[in-house]
Every structure is written in C-alpha cells, then in structure tokens.
Design a protein around this motif. Structure first.
Motif, PDB file in Angstrom:
ATOM      1  N   LYS A  10      31.178  66.199  53.201  1.00  0.00           N
ATOM      2  CA  LYS A  10      31.677  65.590  55.109  1.00  0.00           C
ATOM      3  C   LYS A  10      31.000  65.263  56.134  1.00  0.00           C
ATOM      4  O   LYS A  10      30.847  65.267  56.812  1.00  0.00           O
ATOM      5  CB  LYS A  10      32.101  67.120  54.845  1.00  0.00           C
ATOM      6  N   GLU A  11      28.878  65.902  55.710  1.00  0.00           N
ATOM      7  CA  GLU A  11      27.830  64.734  56.337  1.00  0.00           C
ATOM      8  C   GLU A  11      27.939  64.009  56.773  1.00  0.00           C
ATOM      9  O   GLU A  11      28.284  63.061  57.756  1.00  0.00           O
ATOM     10  CB  GLU A  11      26.610  65.591  56.737  1.00  0.00           C
ATOM     11  N   LYS A  12      28.376  63.095  55.577  1.00  0.00           N
ATOM     12  CA  LYS A  12      28.681  61.582  55.723  1.00  0.00           C
ATOM     13  C   LYS A  12      29.545  60.633  55.768  1.00  0.00           C
ATOM     14  O   LYS A  12      29.868  59.697  56.452  1.00  0.00           O
ATOM     15  CB  LYS A  12      28.010  61.759  54.537  1.00  0.00           C
ATOM     16  N   ASP A  13      30.509  61.858  56.281  1.00  0.00           N
ATOM     17  CA  ASP A  13      32.285  60.869  56.151  1.00  0.00           C
ATOM     18  C   ASP A  13      32.948  62.419  55.695  1.00  0.00           C
ATOM     19  O   ASP A  13      33.757  63.026  55.162  1.00  0.00           O
ATOM     20  CB  ASP A  13      32.724  60.028  54.462  1.00  0.00           C
ATOM     21  N   GLU A  14      33.310  63.072  57.506  1.00  0.00           N
ATOM     22  CA  GLU A  14      34.618  63.531  57.335  1.00  0.00           C
ATOM     23  C   GLU A  14      35.913  63.457  57.167  1.00  0.00           C
ATOM     24  O   GLU A  14      36.528  64.359  56.570  1.00  0.00           O
ATOM     25  CB  GLU A  14      34.485  63.857  59.023  1.00  0.00           C
ATOM     26  N   SER A  15      36.077  61.847  56.421  1.00  0.00           N
ATOM     27  CA  SER A  15      37.727  62.177  55.949  1.00  0.00           C
ATOM     28  C   SER A  15      37.960  62.447  54.293  1.00  0.00           C
ATOM     29  O   SER A  15      39.006  62.312  54.086  1.00  0.00           O
ATOM     30  CB  SER A  15      37.824  60.489  56.076  1.00  0.00           C
ATOM     31  N   VAL A  16      36.605  62.433  54.251  1.00  0.00           N
ATOM     32  CA  VAL A  16      35.963  62.381  52.750  1.00  0.00           C
ATOM     33  C   VAL A  16      36.906  64.212  52.100  1.00  0.00           C
ATOM     34  O   VAL A  16      36.912  64.835  52.594  1.00  0.00           O
ATOM     35  CB  VAL A  16      34.964  62.892  51.954  1.00  0.00           C
ATOM     36  N   GLN A  17      37.917  64.261  50.849  1.00  0.00           N
ATOM     37  CA  GLN A  17      39.276  65.055  51.181  1.00  0.00           C
ATOM     38  C   GLN A  17      37.955  66.409  49.570  1.00  0.00           C
ATOM     39  O   GLN A  17      37.887  65.486  48.758  1.00  0.00           O
ATOM     40  CB  GLN A  17      39.757  65.186  50.248  1.00  0.00           C
TER      41      GLN A  17
END
Length: 110
Positions: A10-17
């Motif tokens: 989530k730190e790298k990409d908030e759109s990750v589920q």
C-alpha cells in the motif's frame, strides 16, 4: 504476513487490493467483512476445541493478533476458499509450473 506485506504494498501503490484468504469458519474473515471476529462455528453449545478441520496450516485463526491489528486498515476484503480448491490449485501449479507448494500458499492463488 498479510499485515506487513499489505502495509508495504500500500505504501508503494495505494490502488493495490489486499485480500485475506481463509478457510470457512475463520473469525478473521468475519473481522474483515463485518468488523467482528466471530464465526457461527463459535456459537454456544457447538463450540469444540477444533471448530473446523482444514488442511491449510497457519491460517484460519480465531483471534486478532497485535500484528494483524496493526495492518487491519490495509486489508480491503476477505474471501473464503475451501480445502479442495486449495489442493486442486496446488496440483495444478505442480503439474503446469513445476512448483511444489503447501495448501496455504495454494489458497492464495485460487
């Protein structure tokens, strides 16, 4: 594991589920989906030492650990996976990819 990996992703990409995968009877499934760590298998008069028998080791806990609680905000949803689905996936991965894995790893691929 899901708390730490989920937080990192989530730190790298908030759109990750981030999706919790657990066997039927898991209280953690209900914690994610309904906000309460309770499963019907925990109801009075039916409570047993081992509420359900699953092949997948290390998942399906009935308690919220401190580490899990710290990463709870990063878990988007939860799904249930039956043992047979995990076994079938493990066989598929061995047959097609040459990867030998246990049922808890295979559950995450279903």
């Amino acid at each position: 594991t899901i708390a730490g990996v989920g937080s990192f992703l989530k730190e790298k990409d908030e759109s990750v589920q981030i999706v919790l995968v657990d066997p039927p009877g898991s209280a953690l499934y209900h914690k994610i989906e309904h906000g309460v760590a309770y499963a019907m298998e925990q109801q009075e008069r039916t409570l047993r030492k081992h509420r359900y028998d699953t092949l997948a080791e290390g998942i399906g806990l009935d308690r919220v650990t401190q580490n899990f609680a710290l990463g709870l905000e990063n878990i988007d949803r939860s799904i249930r996976v039956m043992d047979q689905e995990a076994v079938d996936m493990a066989h598929f991965m061995l047959r097609t990819e040459g990867l030998w894995m246990g049922s808890s790893s295979a559950m995450n691929l279903v």
